[in-house]
Enzyme design. Structure first.
Site, PDB file in Angstrom:
ATOM      1  N   GLY A 199       0.738  -1.334   0.339  1.00  0.00           N
ATOM      2  CA  GLY A 199      -0.193   0.069   0.129  1.00  0.00           C
ATOM      3  C   GLY A 199       1.080   1.211  -0.242  1.00  0.00           C
ATOM      4  O   GLY A 199       1.816   1.479   0.528  1.00  0.00           O
ATOM      5  N   ARG A 252      13.610  10.668  -2.422  1.00  0.00           N
ATOM      6  CA  ARG A 252      14.516  11.575  -3.091  1.00  0.00           C
ATOM      7  C   ARG A 252      16.176  11.485  -1.863  1.00  0.00           C
ATOM      8  O   ARG A 252      17.245  11.837  -2.997  1.00  0.00           O
ATOM      9  CB  ARG A 252      13.763  12.710  -2.771  1.00  0.00           C
ATOM     10  CG  ARG A 252      14.014  14.018  -3.244  1.00  0.00           C
ATOM     11  CD  ARG A 252      13.083  15.788  -2.414  1.00  0.00           C
ATOM     12  NE  ARG A 252      14.063  16.755  -2.438  1.00  0.00           N
ATOM     13  CZ  ARG A 252      14.666  17.022  -1.327  1.00  0.00           C
ATOM     14  NH1 ARG A 252      14.822  16.232   0.217  1.00  0.00           N
ATOM     15  NH2 ARG A 252      15.430  18.386  -1.307  1.00  0.00           N
ATOM     16  N   ARG A 255       1.256  -4.774  -5.063  1.00  0.00           N
ATOM     17  CA  ARG A 255       1.557  -5.805  -4.363  1.00  0.00           C
ATOM     18  C   ARG A 255       2.497  -6.951  -5.470  1.00  0.00           C
ATOM     19  O   ARG A 255       2.237  -6.768  -6.527  1.00  0.00           O
ATOM     20  CB  ARG A 255       0.639  -6.682  -3.553  1.00  0.00           C
ATOM     21  CG  ARG A 255      -0.151  -5.708  -2.997  1.00  0.00           C
ATOM     22  CD  ARG A 255      -0.340  -6.277  -1.468  1.00  0.00           C
ATOM     23  NE  ARG A 255      -0.936  -5.549  -0.126  1.00  0.00           N
ATOM     24  CZ  ARG A 255      -1.598  -4.424  -0.015  1.00  0.00           C
ATOM     25  NH1 ARG A 255      -2.089  -4.340  -1.192  1.00  0.00           N
ATOM     26  NH2 ARG A 255      -1.928  -3.318   0.549  1.00  0.00           N
ATOM     27  N   ASP A 287       5.609  -4.549   6.798  1.00  0.00           N
ATOM     28  CA  ASP A 287       6.111  -6.254   6.989  1.00  0.00           C
ATOM     29  C   ASP A 287       6.569  -7.177   5.994  1.00  0.00           C
ATOM     30  O   ASP A 287       6.836  -8.075   5.602  1.00  0.00           O
ATOM     31  CB  ASP A 287       5.961  -6.270   8.145  1.00  0.00           C
ATOM     32  CG  ASP A 287       4.390  -6.692   8.757  1.00  0.00           C
ATOM     33  OD1 ASP A 287       2.870  -5.621   8.064  1.00  0.00           O
ATOM     34  OD2 ASP A 287       4.111  -8.161   8.730  1.00  0.00           O
ATOM     35  N   GLY A 288       5.145  -6.963   5.143  1.00  0.00           N
ATOM     36  CA  GLY A 288       4.802  -8.084   4.414  1.00  0.00           C
ATOM     37  C   GLY A 288       6.092  -7.939   3.002  1.00  0.00           C
ATOM     38  O   GLY A 288       6.582  -8.761   2.301  1.00  0.00           O
ATOM     39  N   THR A 322       4.138   2.872   5.594  1.00  0.00           N
ATOM     40  CA  THR A 322       2.707   2.487   5.418  1.00  0.00           C
ATOM     41  C   THR A 322       1.949   3.455   6.335  1.00  0.00           C
ATOM     42  O   THR A 322       1.954   3.091   7.687  1.00  0.00           O
ATOM     43  CB  THR A 322       2.497   0.771   6.283  1.00  0.00           C
ATOM     44  OG1 THR A 322       1.193   0.763   6.069  1.00  0.00           O
ATOM     45  CG2 THR A 322       3.158   0.403   7.317  1.00  0.00           C
ATOM     46  N   ASP A 351      -0.760   2.286   8.198  1.00  0.00           N
ATOM     47  CA  ASP A 351      -1.331   1.557   8.656  1.00  0.00           C
ATOM     48  C   ASP A 351      -0.287   1.390  10.490  1.00  0.00           C
ATOM     49  O   ASP A 351      -0.615   1.449  11.619  1.00  0.00           O
ATOM     50  CB  ASP A 351      -0.898   0.199   8.656  1.00  0.00           C
ATOM     51  CG  ASP A 351      -2.015  -0.804   7.453  1.00  0.00           C
ATOM     52  OD1 ASP A 351      -2.571   0.482   7.738  1.00  0.00           O
ATOM     53  OD2 ASP A 351      -1.985  -1.406   7.350  1.00  0.00           O
ATOM     54  N   ASP A 388       1.943   0.007  11.097  1.00  0.00           N
ATOM     55  CA  ASP A 388       1.826  -1.804  12.309  1.00  0.00           C
ATOM     56  C   ASP A 388       3.097  -2.325  11.712  1.00  0.00           C
ATOM     57  O   ASP A 388       3.483  -3.415  12.084  1.00  0.00           O
ATOM     58  CB  ASP A 388       1.081  -2.690  11.670  1.00  0.00           C
ATOM     59  CG  ASP A 388       0.681  -2.690  10.133  1.00  0.00           C
ATOM     60  OD1 ASP A 388       1.656  -2.039   9.623  1.00  0.00           O
ATOM     61  OD2 ASP A 388      -0.013  -3.405   9.564  1.00  0.00           O
ATOM     62  N   ARG A 420      -5.637  -2.557   8.406  1.00  0.00           N
ATOM     63  CA  ARG A 420      -5.295  -3.809   8.148  1.00  0.00           C
ATOM     64  C   ARG A 420      -5.891  -4.449   8.850  1.00  0.00           C
ATOM     65  O   ARG A 420      -6.881  -4.214   9.469  1.00  0.00           O
ATOM     66  CB  ARG A 420      -3.634  -4.011   7.578  1.00  0.00           C
ATOM     67  CG  ARG A 420      -4.087  -5.917   6.925  1.00  0.00           C
ATOM     68  CD  ARG A 420      -2.784  -6.092   6.190  1.00  0.00           C
ATOM     69  NE  ARG A 420      -2.035  -5.253   5.433  1.00  0.00           N
ATOM     70  CZ  ARG A 420      -3.130  -5.353   3.899  1.00  0.00           C
ATOM     71  NH1 ARG A 420      -3.690  -7.145   3.968  1.00  0.00           N
ATOM     72  NH2 ARG A 420      -2.501  -5.194   3.414  1.00  0.00           N
ATOM     73  N   GLU A 455     -16.822   8.818  20.455  1.00  0.00           N
ATOM     74  CA  GLU A 455     -17.321   9.212  21.821  1.00  0.00           C
ATOM     75  C   GLU A 455     -16.443   7.117  21.593  1.00  0.00           C
ATOM     76  O   GLU A 455     -16.518   6.723  23.776  1.00  0.00           O
ATOM     77  CB  GLU A 455     -18.648   9.193  21.558  1.00  0.00           C
ATOM     78  CG  GLU A 455     -19.521  10.012  21.958  1.00  0.00           C
ATOM     79  CD  GLU A 455     -18.894  11.556  20.585  1.00  0.00           C
ATOM     80  OE1 GLU A 455     -18.813  10.891  20.171  1.00  0.00           O
ATOM     81  OE2 GLU A 455     -19.041  12.219  21.722  1.00  0.00           O
ATOM     82  N   LYS A 484     -25.092  14.404  24.090  1.00  0.00           N
ATOM     83  CA  LYS A 484     -24.669  14.715  22.704  1.00  0.00           C
ATOM     84  C   LYS A 484     -25.643  14.998  22.064  1.00  0.00           C
ATOM     85  O   LYS A 484     -26.503  14.047  21.513  1.00  0.00           O
ATOM     86  CB  LYS A 484     -23.844  13.377  22.570  1.00  0.00           C
ATOM     87  CG  LYS A 484     -22.870  13.631  24.159  1.00  0.00           C
ATOM     88  CD  LYS A 484     -22.053  12.267  23.103  1.00  0.00           C
ATOM     89  CE  LYS A 484     -21.381  12.178  24.299  1.00  0.00           C
ATOM     90  NZ  LYS A 484     -19.771  12.597  24.828  1.00  0.00           N
ATOM     91  N   ARG A 506      -4.830   7.433   2.386  1.00  0.00           N
ATOM     92  CA  ARG A 506      -3.504   7.191   1.642  1.00  0.00           C
ATOM     93  C   ARG A 506      -3.378   8.484   0.723  1.00  0.00           C
ATOM     94  O   ARG A 506      -2.275   7.724   0.069  1.00  0.00           O
ATOM     95  CB  ARG A 506      -3.798   5.763   0.487  1.00  0.00           C
ATOM     96  CG  ARG A 506      -3.425   3.691   1.304  1.00  0.00           C
ATOM     97  CD  ARG A 506      -2.892   3.120   1.398  1.00  0.00           C
ATOM     98  NE  ARG A 506      -3.247   2.796  -0.533  1.00  0.00           N
ATOM     99  CZ  ARG A 506      -3.138   1.400  -1.450  1.00  0.00           C
ATOM    100  NH1 ARG A 506      -3.768   0.554  -0.203  1.00  0.00           N
ATOM    101  NH2 ARG A 506      -3.173   1.268  -2.140  1.00  0.00           N
TER     102      ARG A 506
HETATM  103  O1  F6P Z   1      -1.539  -1.236   4.203  1.00  0.00           O
HETATM  104  C1  F6P Z   1      -1.856  -0.358   3.658  1.00  0.00           C
HETATM  105  C2  F6P Z   1      -3.691  -0.717   3.438  1.00  0.00           C
HETATM  106  O2  F6P Z   1      -4.127   1.130   2.562  1.00  0.00           O
HETATM  107  C3  F6P Z   1      -4.013  -0.954   4.303  1.00  0.00           C
HETATM  108  O3  F6P Z   1      -4.696  -0.118   5.613  1.00  0.00           O
HETATM  109  C4  F6P Z   1      -5.527  -1.772   3.790  1.00  0.00           C
HETATM  110  O4  F6P Z   1      -6.284  -2.686   5.233  1.00  0.00           O
HETATM  111  C5  F6P Z   1      -5.263  -2.221   2.687  1.00  0.00           C
HETATM  112  O5  F6P Z   1      -4.048  -1.813   2.217  1.00  0.00           O
HETATM  113  C6  F6P Z   1      -5.645  -2.265   1.378  1.00  0.00           C
HETATM  114  O6  F6P Z   1      -4.985  -2.415   0.391  1.00  0.00           O
HETATM  115  P1  F6P Z   1      -5.846  -2.670  -1.533  1.00  0.00           P
HETATM  116  O7  F6P Z   1      -5.574  -0.644  -1.198  1.00  0.00           O
HETATM  117  O8  F6P Z   1      -5.011  -3.403  -1.597  1.00  0.00           O
HETATM  118  O9  F6P Z   1      -6.675  -2.711  -1.222  1.00  0.00           O
END
Ligand code: F6P
Length: 335
Positions: free
Chosen positions: A18, A28, A79, A110-111, A133, A135, A137, A179, A195, A226, A267
């Site tokens: 992603g 750069r 990917r 990490d992938g 990324t 994420d 993560d 993800r 909330e 609220k 993104r």
């Molecule tokens: O890893 C980045 C990410 O945007 C995740 O947050 C999301 O689950 C995934 O990629 C979406 O992937 P794609 O763009 O292939 O649908």
């Protein structure tokens, strides 16, 4: 610049998985740092696909001028199922060797780093990861490139949903990416004053255990305390997704809940300052460390200090979402 002499004459870079705002800033920094050391830089297109298919360009200064502020990635990202096929990693290593590439930098998550580890079984050059990324993560770095921008992008959207939710006195469930991680949801949810926040880290949610979500919703409605009520939901938190969760909550509580999926907007966009700085620092640091002989490492940042972390440990999932904020959010969301 004070770098030691290295045997690296040519290095390559690719962006994988992603895309994330700040990847261009990182490309750069890599190009500028390498050029300053008289190292040639090759950019592979479309992630590992460009490596397998030999789709690349020589990256010169003119390619990286005026890209620090641009979202996406000039090298494109993808990917690469072909790398996971038998023979994929060996083919990638052969291409690297044929093109006389002494080191490869992979900007991704990490992938993508798992892909790099597979190539290392066949490749004699150096491999270095840079975490990119939205994420956040990836173990071994406090923040990944793109995370800070994604928080602000999500926040901008959530604030707008708050306006309409407030005007219509409605409840909204807003799904964020991540993800299987709740980093982005927790950060954006806290900053938006949501909330409730739902993250996969809080344990499985099912149609049978929604009570702890419904009680505070009904409480807020009864008190008329609220006008609007926002629940930020990390993707993959509920079977059937956030639209199904909104439907099930509506049925179970009698309160109309609307779902809004933010999606890929998270993104995009120009990277915020923090991402440009992180991307520049980690890109430059990655080149510097390759010159010092590092390999099979990720260039990350912990407590403001650039450092190396073993590539093979970046997916161990030992980095936890902020326990202080989790506890606080659960306290205020559960009355
Ligand atoms: O890893 C980045 C990410 O945007 C995740 O947050 C999301 O689950 C995934 O990629 C979406 O992937 P794609 O763009 O292939 O649908």
């Amino acid at each position: 610049m004070g770098y030691i002499m290295s045997r690296i004459k040519r290095l390559a870079v690719l962006t994988s998985g992603g895309d994330a705002p700040g990847m261009n800033a990182c490309i750069r920094a890599i190009q500028l740092t390498a050029s300053a050391c008289n190292i040639e830089v090759i950019g592979f297109m479309h992630g590992f696909n460009g490596l397998l298919e030999q789709e690349y360009l020589m990256l010169h200064e003119q390619h990286v001028n005026n890209i620090i502020q641009r979202g996406g990635t000039i090298l494109k990202s993808a990917r690469c199922p072909a790398l996971e096929q038998a023979g994929g990693p060996a083919k990638a290593a052969t291409v690297l060797q044929q093109l006389n590439i002494d080191a490869l930098i992979i900007i991704g998550g990490d992938g993508s780093f798992r892909g790099a580890m597979a190539i290392s079984q066949h490749y004699h050059g150096q491999l270095m990861g840079v975490p990119g990324t939205i994420d956040n993560d990836v173990d071994g770095t406090d923040n990944t490139i793109g995370f800070a921008t994604a928080i602000d992008t999500a926040l901008d959207a959530i604030d707008k949903i708050r306006d309409t939710a407030d005007a219509f006195e409605r409840m909204f469930l807003i799904e964020l990416m991540g993800r299987h991680s709740g980093y982005l949801s927790l950060a954006a949810g806290i900053a938006a004053g949501a909330e409730q926040i739902i993250c996969p880290e809080f344990g499985p949610l099912s149609p049978d255990n929604l009570k702890h979500l419904i009680i505070p919703m009904q409480h807020a409605q009864l008190l008329s305390a609220k006008a609007s009520y926002l629940i930020v939901v990390a993707e993959n938190s509920y079977p059937g997704g956030t639209t199904a969760l909104a439907d099930d909550l509506t049925k179970a509580s009698g309160i109309e809940c609307r779902a809004c999926i933010l999606g890929h907007i998270q993104r995009g966009g120009s990277p915020v300052g923090a991402d440009r700085i992180l991307a520049t620092k980690l890109g430059a640091y990655a080149v510097e460390q390759l010159l010092q002989g590092a390999s099979l490492m990720m260039a990350g940042e912990i407590n403001g200090q650039a450092g190396l972390y073993p590539l093979k440990k970046t997916g161990d999932r030992t980095k936890a979402i902020d326990p202080f904020l989790v506890r606080w959010q659960q306290q205020i969301g559960s009355f």
